[in-house]
Design an enzyme around this catalytic site. Structure first.
Site, short mmCIF file in Angstrom:
data_model
loop_
_atom_site.label_atom_id
_atom_site.label_comp_id
_atom_site.label_asym_id
_atom_site.label_seq_id
_atom_site.Cartn_x
_atom_site.Cartn_y
_atom_site.Cartn_z
N SER A 30 0.83 -1.21 0.00
CA SER A 30 0.00 0.00 0.00
C SER A 30 0.86 1.26 0.00
CB SER A 30 -0.90 0.04 1.24
OG SER A 30 -1.68 -1.13 1.31
N GLU A 85 -22.45 14.34 12.09
CA GLU A 85 -21.73 14.40 13.36
C GLU A 85 -20.28 13.97 13.22
OE1 GLU A 85 -24.66 12.92 12.84
OE2 GLU A 85 -26.07 14.17 13.95
#
Lengths: 609, 609
Positions: A34, A358
């Site tokens: 990655s 939120e």
């Protein structure tokens, strides 16, 4: 771009790959593949576009770089090495006990703003940093966020995309490493960068699709991103996971593990090199903008009047905002309920409407405090559960956040259980380094709101919807970790420990018991974490009978805080809390039905004695 | 549409408005204006498109209707009245104590699938129901979800949009009531339905923009939605909040409260009517598809071997899948880590890859159990925090869910704190009606995985990354609420209570103490909620000294469960838990550094005695 530059950038990227392989090999774990896919992207960023003074990470003009794909930490640390910020030796301490080069980056490193590793959080936090740059600091730093393609499945990415797109934040760039492969297999959209471009474009972003291994394309895209006005930019870079090593290149099953034959891979990547990268410092540096403050004049409420603690929060925050220019406020489109609206009206420049998102609200607050601002973020206590992972990661970041949860408990009444914060104290207490405060009257609330500004870590204030009587004088102090003994006599046979709305029920219960000739103490435990051990220990060793009562689930709240404090002393403790599933009813009915009202307290004392 | 139909639909909508005003007025609270904007949309849906047998809510061919904007409950109840499902008298019990017509809808009503009221959840759950229809039940029912425009700011909406778009779920329709006004003020996009259409379109949805007060347009859109193939449809309806009553029509500040002058408003709306609506039942009804089962052959592990409990979960779930055709599994793109992959490979038809979108994973699971399927949903324990609000609402729904959190605690080792589930037990215990299980060996895990299939409510299994020794025989039973006394002697001076990985540390500590001549008991408290009070009470009254040890924060986990159980008996309790902030280190180092390894236990016992 001259061929010499291209060659240098390729060499630098190859070294970043080699070092990612080396550090993961030394650690015996990690995410080299990655890292390898994003090596070219970061090589070009560091060499040509990032403006950062590694010797002075606190230079306010520095750009910000956030690895939203935190598992690519080997790449980040390889970059730090190439930039001369850490040695090769330190790089090879990766993931070892005591090393600051953790498996996923944390702010133990001075160049890291926030901990990442829970995907989909770096971009939202980056939006907060970019908002600070635009609206508060008023400095031209740029925020670069490296994202993975897998994490674009997280809704929080789209909350951030909406927020940045709507605000027109041209000072943030998302660089997406579209390597096609998640942990478990191919992503939904594979190499279809157009699918992502359509989505970001719809949210108002400037989109650029590039070959993520072509330094020229990357360079152009990064320059374009920095120069774009009025819109955030996303660079969607098609890459190959494990690029450069045939054994893992674009192969499934090669996620999150060191390469099998690191030595051979390093040879295949052209071996170790001594390439360095000179990251340019910011061109201009000036101090951030500040807002003026003044003397603190907290609201005051006369004894015996009634006022909601949520209203006192609103009034106190406005007063604090007038006193301190560094205080900022956020709300999740319920500012008329939480009462943040008072601050919003008084200081619109320092108020951030985050709408019903939120997670993005918490992330924005985290981003603002990265830049030294003092954020207060409010919504219903129940809806803070929506952002628990963000609060968790903020705790790992060591972020200084002030959270306010209104409409706590069954006492909200008719709206029913979906709107009742009944797990909020459990959720907040369980995080490292948090402070949990739960005031019972308006003057106490005002004092605590002011005090929160200087609390390190995450502090949480729980407020009540309905009005409660004012029982403390204006101006009284309520230190964190303290409590107030409201009833105490030498013949007390039990001590009732309450907080918030139940303080008033406890006082009423004590009065009722008095009429029966039973004397009981009452403690207002407004600081639920840390809890006042001294007072509890005294009660445990004198009366030996404790009754805790809270408008919260029995698990993880006030009762458990008390039990923890006295666990080695062994008093008898009865815990009154909300054990059933409430429906709709009037506030008083709710308290009675939940068994946390005055009658239930009286009954519990009788039973205990 | 004939003029007569239009007139009827307008009359019906007006009655829905009148009844929304009436019920909110009777309650003294509620959301009439948010109901009034959507009245035409729902009138046309009920009259012409919904296929539902109100007398038989369990008819498997029934359509599903979810009010994602749960605060529009007055409208929903007015619809039920018009459809003859409830009386006018019951409608006026809205929000009163004991009434099943709560402030926000819950499944206490037989026609309600799930509790709503936390915004942005109805659509994600609807996607789960639609997936059940498509892939499991294989029935042509349609899922209709009424959304507000404010809630489109929630990332979970876009997780759902991505999921439904990618799966091509043409059996779900989102009807968005774009009334321009949120609770606090205007939404980001106001009446710009095109802004929403671009977003949904980018996520692969068929989009229709209509005037939400024009029955003809609505009728055409609903028909178009039902007939659309290969794509989900969103109807973006421009509406006016409070439509029909001048005092509140399209006005700010009129959210979430009864109308000031209800009587006058009712007159303005044309007064009370006796309009009814005949909802057509489903045309065809056939039983849902089923998958065949067989005998249960759980995996077995020889005593003394080592196996990870996460691996045992994977193997057991596969065995359970072979035994029971109703068992389905979900994962958040980490099935190779959680080990759900075994089930995924064996039963691809019953496996749901939810990618890195934990909220959508939980919502999908909730949707699947609405249709009677038995879902197991897994991700890292740490990442379940991402979906806490969804789990909270699932508890309010009374949903039967099985959650699995892998990689619990510091014992995961090098990955660091972002990946460590350290608050998961606190989070799950604090919800109503939950079961929390934490096995320490592979055979115990297998038994619990099988048992979970028949547990009502939300059950949670916590698994460990690393291998642990097998200490139980294959086939042993581990009932919920039980425990295992692993060491016990008449001269025990203390009892160590452990679960999961710390059971093995506790056993090692007991052996070390034995060598010093100190006899201690050891209890494996695999059922953390409910906890085995009988065994704890005995330990409390015999040894009187308890040491709890857990790979979890000190708040809300095993230690608190034990304290709660013995709180009225008053033994001395020492709680060992993870109190600091871990970094990267090897698993054994982590346990030692956190003070929950064998040496720390030995030291705690010595100190206590």
């Amino acid at each position: 771009m001259p061929e010499r530059d291209v060659q240098y950038l390729c060499e630098l990227a190859m070294q970043l790959r080699v070092d990612s392989v080396r550090s993961s090999d030394a650690a015996g774990s990690g995410h080299p593949t990655s890292s390898m896919s994003a090596a070219d992207l970061m090589a070009v960023l560091f060499a040509h576009h990032l403006r950062y003074d590694f010797d002075h990470p606190d230079n306010p003009a520095n750009d910000h770089l956030i690895f939203s794909k935190g598992h690519a930490s080997p790449l980040l640390y390889a970059l730090y090495k190439a930039a001369g910020a850490i040695t090769d030796e330190e790089m090879l301490t990766f993931r070892k006990r005591g090393s600051r080069l953790e498996g996923h980056p944390t702010p133990r490193l001075p160049w890291v703003d926030v901990a990442t590793g829970s995907l989909g959080q770096g971009l939202p936090v980056g939006v907060g940093v970019a908002l600070a740059g635009r609206r508060l600091d008023r400095l031209p730093y740029h925020v670069w966020v490296l994202c993975g393609d897998s994490e674009l499945a997280e809704g929080s990415i789209w909350e951030a995309a909406e927020h940045a797109g709507h605000e027109g934040l041209s000072n943030i760039t998302a660089i997406v490493d579209v390597n096609r492969l998640g942990q478990q297999g191919p992503t939904r959209h594979g190499w279809d960068t157009g699918a992502y471009a359509r989505r970001f474009g719809a949210f108002g972003w400037h989109t650029i699709e590039v070959d993520g291994h072509d330094p020229g394309q990357i360079d152009f895209a990064l320059g374009d991103a920095r120069n774009t006005r009025r819109r955030p930019t996303v660079i969607l870079a098609r890459t190959r996971k494990g690029e450069g090593v045939n054994d893992v290149d674009n192969r499934e099953g090669a996620h999150g593990k060191p390469l099998k034959d690191a030595e051979h891979a390093i040879v295949e990547l052209g071996g170790e090199r001594g390439v360095t990268v000179k990251v340019s410092p910011p061109e201009v540096s000036r101090p951030p903008h500040t807002f003026t403050g003044g003397p603190l004049a907290l609201p005051s409420y006369p004894l015996g009047e009634k006022a909601a603690t949520r209203s006192a929060y609103g009034a106190a925050l406005k007063a604090l905002g007038a006193a301190r220019g560094d205080v900022v406020a956020l709300d999740g489109e319920v500012a008329d309920s939480t009462k943040t609206e008072e601050f919003a009206h008084a200081f619109p420049e320092r108020f951030f409407e985050c709408y019903i998102a939120e997670q993005e609200m918490i992330a924005t607050a985290v981003g603002l405090q990265v830049r030294g601002w003092v954020p207060y973020a409010a919504t219903f206590a129940a809806f803070l559960t929506r952002a628990y992972d963000f609060i968790r990661m903020a705790a790992i970041s060591g972020a200084d956040l002030r959270l306010i949860g209104s409409h706590a408990g069954v006492s909200i009444g008719e709206d029913g259980p979906s709107q009742m914060g009944l797990e909020d104290m459990a959720m907040l207490r369980a995080l490292h380094g948090t402070t949990v405060l739960y005031p019972c009257d308006a003057n106490q609330t005002a004092a605590l709101v002011a005090e929160m500004a200087d609390i390190s870590g995450i502090s949480y204030l729980r407020t009540t919807r309905g009005e409660t009587p004012v029982i403390y004088e204006p101006g009284e102090r309520f230190p964190v970790g303290g409590s107030r003994v409201l009833r105490h006599a030498s013949d007390d046979r039990a001590t009732i420990v309450a907080a918030g709305i139940t303080v008033h029920e406890a006082l009423a219960a004590a009065d009722l018991l008095k009429q029966e000739g039973i004397s009981v103490g009452v403690v207002d435990m407004y600081s639920v974490k840390p809890v006042d051990r001294a007072v509890l220990n005294e009660a445990a060793t004198t009366t030996g009978n404790l009754i805790t009562v809270e408008d919260h689930r029995p698990e993880g709240g006030l009762g458990d805080a008390v039990l923890e404090a006295v666990s080695e002393l062994g008093p008898r403790v009865v815990k009154l809390a909300v054990r059933g599933m409430p429906g709709s009813a009037a506030p008083g009915e709710q308290l009675a039905d939940a068994g946390i009202g005055r009658d239930a307290i009286v009954a519990a004392v009788r039973r205990l004695l």
